[in-house]
Write an enzyme that holds these catalytic residues in place. Structure first.
Site, PDB file in Angstrom:
ATOM      1  N   PHE A 157       0.812  -1.222   0.000  1.00 46.99           N
ATOM      2  CA  PHE A 157       0.000   0.000   0.000  1.00 46.99           C
ATOM      3  C   PHE A 157       0.842   1.268   0.000  1.00 46.99           C
ATOM      4  O   PHE A 157       0.363   2.329  -0.380  1.00 46.99           O
ATOM      5  CB  PHE A 157      -0.944   0.001   1.221  1.00 46.99           C
ATOM      6  CG  PHE A 157      -0.272   0.419   2.508  1.00 46.99           C
ATOM      7  CD1 PHE A 157      -0.108   1.764   2.819  1.00 46.99           C
ATOM      8  CD2 PHE A 157       0.220  -0.527   3.417  1.00 46.99           C
ATOM      9  CE1 PHE A 157       0.517   2.159   4.005  1.00 46.99           C
ATOM     10  CE2 PHE A 157       0.845  -0.147   4.584  1.00 46.99           C
ATOM     11  CZ  PHE A 157       0.999   1.199   4.878  1.00 46.99           C
ATOM     12  N   LYS A 181      -1.068  -6.741  -9.317  1.00 50.94           N
ATOM     13  CA  LYS A 181      -2.066  -6.907  -8.244  1.00 50.94           C
ATOM     14  C   LYS A 181      -1.673  -5.893  -7.170  1.00 50.94           C
ATOM     15  O   LYS A 181      -0.830  -6.145  -6.329  1.00 50.94           O
ATOM     16  CB  LYS A 181      -2.015  -8.337  -7.695  1.00 50.94           C
ATOM     17  CG  LYS A 181      -3.303  -8.824  -7.047  1.00 50.94           C
ATOM     18  CD  LYS A 181      -3.843  -7.956  -5.938  1.00 50.94           C
ATOM     19  CE  LYS A 181      -3.138  -8.161  -4.615  1.00 50.94           C
ATOM     20  NZ  LYS A 181      -3.617  -7.224  -3.541  1.00 50.94           N
ATOM     21  N   GLU A 184      -4.979  -3.692  -1.920  1.00 50.42           N
ATOM     22  CA  GLU A 184      -6.423  -3.425  -1.904  1.00 50.42           C
ATOM     23  C   GLU A 184      -6.738  -2.131  -1.146  1.00 50.42           C
ATOM     24  O   GLU A 184      -7.852  -1.632  -1.204  1.00 50.42           O
ATOM     25  CB  GLU A 184      -7.171  -4.623  -1.297  1.00 50.42           C
ATOM     26  CG  GLU A 184      -6.814  -4.988   0.140  1.00 50.42           C
ATOM     27  CD  GLU A 184      -5.554  -5.847   0.264  1.00 50.42           C
ATOM     28  OE1 GLU A 184      -4.631  -5.734  -0.570  1.00 50.42           O
ATOM     29  OE2 GLU A 184      -5.500  -6.636   1.236  1.00 50.42           O
ATOM     30  N   SER A 234       5.276  -7.086   3.291  1.00 47.14           N
ATOM     31  CA  SER A 234       5.848  -7.415   4.600  1.00 47.14           C
ATOM     32  C   SER A 234       6.639  -8.729   4.521  1.00 47.14           C
ATOM     33  O   SER A 234       6.394  -9.562   3.640  1.00 47.14           O
ATOM     34  CB  SER A 234       4.721  -7.532   5.625  1.00 47.14           C
ATOM     35  OG  SER A 234       3.775  -8.482   5.166  1.00 47.14           O
ATOM     36  N   CYS A 289       9.394   1.869   3.342  1.00 42.84           N
ATOM     37  CA  CYS A 289      10.299   0.760   3.655  1.00 42.84           C
ATOM     38  C   CYS A 289      11.711   1.265   3.882  1.00 42.84           C
ATOM     39  O   CYS A 289      12.545   0.569   4.445  1.00 42.84           O
ATOM     40  CB  CYS A 289      10.300  -0.248   2.529  1.00 42.84           C
ATOM     41  SG  CYS A 289      10.900   0.461   1.005  1.00 42.84           S
ATOM     42  N   GLU A 389       8.782  -4.377  13.153  1.00 41.49           N
ATOM     43  CA  GLU A 389       8.637  -3.295  12.165  1.00 41.49           C
ATOM     44  C   GLU A 389       7.321  -2.582  12.493  1.00 41.49           C
ATOM     45  O   GLU A 389       6.243  -3.169  12.358  1.00 41.49           O
ATOM     46  CB  GLU A 389       8.582  -3.853  10.737  1.00 41.49           C
ATOM     47  CG  GLU A 389       8.485  -2.728   9.721  1.00 41.49           C
ATOM     48  CD  GLU A 389       8.260  -3.196   8.282  1.00 41.49           C
ATOM     49  OE1 GLU A 389       7.577  -4.196   8.057  1.00 41.49           O
ATOM     50  OE2 GLU A 389       8.767  -2.507   7.371  1.00 41.49           O
TER      51      GLU A 389
HETATM   52  P1  NAD Z   1       1.478  -6.702   2.916  1.00 35.01           P
HETATM   53  O1  NAD Z   1       2.507  -7.763   3.001  1.00 35.01           O
HETATM   54  O2  NAD Z   1       0.351  -6.752   3.883  1.00 35.01           O
HETATM   55  O3  NAD Z   1       0.776  -6.707   1.463  1.00 35.01           O
HETATM   56  C1  NAD Z   1       1.546  -6.632   0.286  1.00 35.01           C
HETATM   57  C2  NAD Z   1       0.755  -7.261  -0.863  1.00 35.01           C
HETATM   58  O4  NAD Z   1       0.557  -8.649  -0.583  1.00 35.01           O
HETATM   59  C3  NAD Z   1      -0.634  -6.662  -1.057  1.00 35.01           C
HETATM   60  O5  NAD Z   1      -0.905  -6.585  -2.432  1.00 35.01           O
HETATM   61  C4  NAD Z   1      -1.554  -7.670  -0.365  1.00 35.01           C
HETATM   62  O6  NAD Z   1      -2.846  -7.708  -0.938  1.00 35.01           O
HETATM   63  C5  NAD Z   1      -0.826  -8.978  -0.573  1.00 35.01           C
HETATM   64  N1  NAD Z   1      -1.022  -9.935   0.528  1.00 35.01           N
HETATM   65  C6  NAD Z   1      -1.236  -9.665   1.830  1.00 35.01           C
HETATM   66  N2  NAD Z   1      -1.314 -10.804   2.533  1.00 35.01           N
HETATM   67  C7  NAD Z   1      -1.149 -11.821   1.659  1.00 35.01           C
HETATM   68  C8  NAD Z   1      -1.115 -13.240   1.787  1.00 35.01           C
HETATM   69  N3  NAD Z   1      -1.276 -13.849   2.965  1.00 35.01           N
HETATM   70  N4  NAD Z   1      -0.906 -13.965   0.674  1.00 35.01           N
HETATM   71  C9  NAD Z   1      -0.722 -13.379  -0.519  1.00 35.01           C
HETATM   72  N5  NAD Z   1      -0.742 -12.043  -0.690  1.00 35.01           N
HETATM   73  C10 NAD Z   1      -0.954 -11.271   0.383  1.00 35.01           C
HETATM   74  O7  NAD Z   1       2.233  -5.293   2.988  1.00 35.01           O
HETATM   75  P2  NAD Z   1       1.610  -3.834   3.091  1.00 35.01           P
HETATM   76  O8  NAD Z   1       1.066  -3.647   4.472  1.00 35.01           O
HETATM   77  O9  NAD Z   1       0.739  -3.559   1.940  1.00 35.01           O
HETATM   78  O10 NAD Z   1       2.927  -2.946   2.909  1.00 35.01           O
HETATM   79  C11 NAD Z   1       3.808  -2.623   3.946  1.00 35.01           C
HETATM   80  C12 NAD Z   1       4.969  -3.575   4.010  1.00 35.01           C
HETATM   81  O11 NAD Z   1       5.679  -3.560   2.770  1.00 35.01           O
HETATM   82  C13 NAD Z   1       5.997  -3.176   5.054  1.00 35.01           C
HETATM   83  O12 NAD Z   1       6.435  -4.350   5.704  1.00 35.01           O
HETATM   84  C14 NAD Z   1       7.120  -2.546   4.248  1.00 35.01           C
HETATM   85  O13 NAD Z   1       8.395  -2.593   4.846  1.00 35.01           O
HETATM   86  C15 NAD Z   1       7.074  -3.384   3.024  1.00 35.01           C
HETATM   87  N6  NAD Z   1       7.700  -2.709   1.893  1.00 35.01           N
HETATM   88  C16 NAD Z   1       8.946  -3.141   1.523  1.00 35.01           C
HETATM   89  C17 NAD Z   1       9.615  -2.521   0.490  1.00 35.01           C
HETATM   90  C18 NAD Z   1      10.978  -2.974   0.073  1.00 35.01           C
HETATM   91  O14 NAD Z   1      11.470  -2.470  -0.907  1.00 35.01           O
HETATM   92  N7  NAD Z   1      11.611  -3.903   0.756  1.00 35.01           N
HETATM   93  C19 NAD Z   1       9.003  -1.451  -0.189  1.00 35.01           C
HETATM   94  C20 NAD Z   1       7.730  -1.049   0.208  1.00 35.01           C
HETATM   95  C21 NAD Z   1       7.088  -1.692   1.265  1.00 35.01           C
END
Ligand code: NAD
Length: 504
Positions: A157, A181, A184, A234, A289, A389
């Site tokens: 997000f 994808k 959401e 994450s 991040c 985090e």
């Molecule tokens: P998230 O892991 O909750 O979701 C990321 C994506 O995965 C979304 O599209 C979500 O719909 C999908 N998703 C969620 N749960 C899932 C599951 N069980 N199975 C399959 N798909 C699933 O992350 P978020 O809250 O949207 O974003 C924040 C996180 O992203 C933080 O941990 C941040 O550090 C990380 N992030 C990392 C970087 C990097 O470059 N390393 C960059 C941006 C964000």
């Protein structure tokens, strides 16, 4: 999540085959305007059957797009680049209305995504293979870079435009077709980008957007026609995505979470360091991040540094990102409550709460998902404030008696996304660069996100896979090489020889 589509709010559909597409699933989720605290839209959640349909579309489009000449592809890329640059403001407004970050920051996000498009515009040069004439008698060897097929991008997000832009420009430039994808929580930016691609002349089906939750992601990970998966999110989900996609035989890069440390040595310029800590700690409400979440104050620098950080925090204006403020709300009420929970935990664990953001005065609607900048001092590495985090505007100061202790502390952390050292001692900085186990390092630069001609990626639990995003690694990820050994014989050739080919 709801089973019905409330008629009162806009419904965000998928973007498939160059047009808005409803799909068959009736599941939807709410999308909030975080500064207002109200659901303004609903987004469709795709079923596995919906994903199958979009994969079919992207698979069919691959045949034509991969055969399109490099100059033909470059023309589309250049048009897309031009349109994105011209219409940044439109996209920034969409981002702010669903994510909450302030408009200037949303514009910055688009600008950093645009850098990758710039890089991808050089595709005729980037996709060159190599050629060696006469490696043996009449034998020439050359390599080709060819596309993979259908590539999936699953994004988080916090950067609804920039993170997809880390991947799709190079994927498309290389001749692949793409299914994004998005999160959401802020789905509209991807659809807007889809419409922009259509306007730029990209053939239908090359860039598609499917919305949803883990059902949609799971099907993308398992579908045999999806050849590569680029994930950002994450760490637990990144690990799961990596393992499941790799088990299905796909190419996969999965970027995970972070806990980024900023090490301040006693000789540092403390005004510079305090500015950097505040900018990198509270920009985008800490939902980056590459945000700095831990300041490691080395030696006796802690008291003076904390005082300077507190002074600066007092000037920050929190409010609706469409107004003239520095920091917006958090993305959802649940996330705000989770982050605020850490403030209570930190107090209970004995850290010194220096600035408490829970009762912040805001320039915005009282219903928004607010949490003000928060500062803890004397945090220890066993506290949840440090181990987890948090992903919000909570900055922790850890005191370390020496450089060696500071280095060991950062290296013990399971994450390894970004870090920075603040010092005026070039020798100390050089040693840090060599000894630190983190993928992206800044010297007096708090958010060292590499430019598009390098690659972005962390180490340890911040990245699963061996390929970073964009730059040379991105090109490598979205192409596979083929090596051709060719001999055009002259009339004097001939004869049988069953031995293994050797070079003359
Ligand atoms: P998230 O892991 O909750 O979701 C990321 C994506 O995965 C979304 O599209 C979500 O719909 C999908 N998703 C969620 N749960 C899932 C599951 N069980 N199975 C399959 N798909 C699933 O992350 P978020 O809250 O949207 O974003 C924040 C996180 O992203 C933080 O941990 C941040 O550090 C990380 N992030 C990392 C970087 C990097 O470059 N390393 C960059 C941006 C964000």
């Amino acid at each position: 999540m709801t089973d019905r589509n409330p008629a009162a709010v806009t419904l965000v559909s998928h973007w498939v085959d160059g047009a808005s597409w409803e799909g068959a699933s009736e599941r939807t989720g709410e999308v909030f305007d975080p500064a207002l605290g109200v659901a303004t839209k609903c987004v469709r959640f795709a079923s596995s059957a919906d994903v199958d349909r979009v994969v079919e579309v992207a698979g069919s489009a691959f045949t034509g797009w991969s055969a399109t000449s490099l100059s033909g592809r470059a023309r589309v890329l250049f048009r897309f680049r031009h349109l994105l640059s011209e219409r940044t403001e439109e996209l920034a407004e969409i981002i702010t209305s669903e994510h909450g970050k302030v408009l200037s920051d949303a514009r910055g996000e688009v600008a950093r995504g645009l850098e990758v498009v710039d890089f991808a515009c050089g595709l005729p040069h980037l996709l060159k293979g190599s050629f060696s004439e006469g490696v043996s008698s009449k034998l020439d060897v050359y390599s080709l870079r060819q596309p993979l097929g259908v590539c999936a991008v699953v994004s988080p997000f916090n950067f609804p435009a920039m993170v997809p832009c880390w991947f799709f420009p190079l994927a498309i430039a290389s001749g692949n077709t793409v299914i994004v994808k998005p999160s959401e929580k802020d789905p509209s930016a991807s659809n807007w980008l889809g419409a922009l691609w259509a306007e730029a002349g990209l053939p239908a089906g090359v860039f598609n957007v499917i919305h949803g939750d883990q059902e949609a992601v799971g099907r993308l990970l398992d579908h045999p026609r999806v050849k590569a998966v680029s994930f950002v999110g994450s760490t637990p989900v990144a690990r799961h995505v990596y393992e499941r996609a790799a088990a299905a035989g796909k190419r996969v890069q999965a970027l995970g979470g972070a806990k980024n440390h900023m090490v301040v040595l006693p000789d540092a310029d403390l005004d510079l360091a305090a500015d950097a800590a505040v900018n990198a700690g509270f920009g985008s409400a800490g939902e980056r991040c590459m945000a700095i979440s831990v300041v490691v104050a080395v030696g006796d620098v802690g008291d003076a540094l904390v005082a300077k950080i507190v002074d600066r925090m007092g000037t920050l204006r929190v409010g609706d990102g469409r107004r003239d403020v520095d920091m917006g709300p958090l993305v959802t009420a649940a996330h705000r409550d989770r982050v605020a929970g850490y403030v209570g935990d930190g107090e209970a664990e004995g850290a010194s709460l220096i600035v408490d953001g829970r009762h912040v005065t805001v320039d915005g609607d009282p219903g928004g998902f607010w949490l003000g900048p928060t500062l803890f001092d004397h945090v220890t590495t066993s506290m949840r404030l440090y181990t987890d985090e948090i992903f919000g505007p909570v900055l922790c100061v850890v005191r370390a008696p020496s450089y060696d202790e500071a280095l060991a502390l950062v290296n013990r952390n399971p994450y390894g996304n970004g870090t920075a050292i603040f010092t005026n001692d070039g020798g100390a900085a050089r040693r840090f660069l060599s000894e630190i186990e983190v993928g992206m390092v800044g010297v007096n630069v708090p958010i060292p996100v590499p430019v598009a001609s390098y690659s972005f990626g962390g180490w340890k639990q911040s990245l699963f896979g061996d390929t970073h995003a964009y730059g040379p690694d991105g090109l490598h990820f979205f192409t596979r090489t083929k090596v051709v050994t060719s001999r055009w014989l002259d009339p004097s050739h001939g004869g049988l020889n069953l031995g293994f080919p050797q070079h003359e």
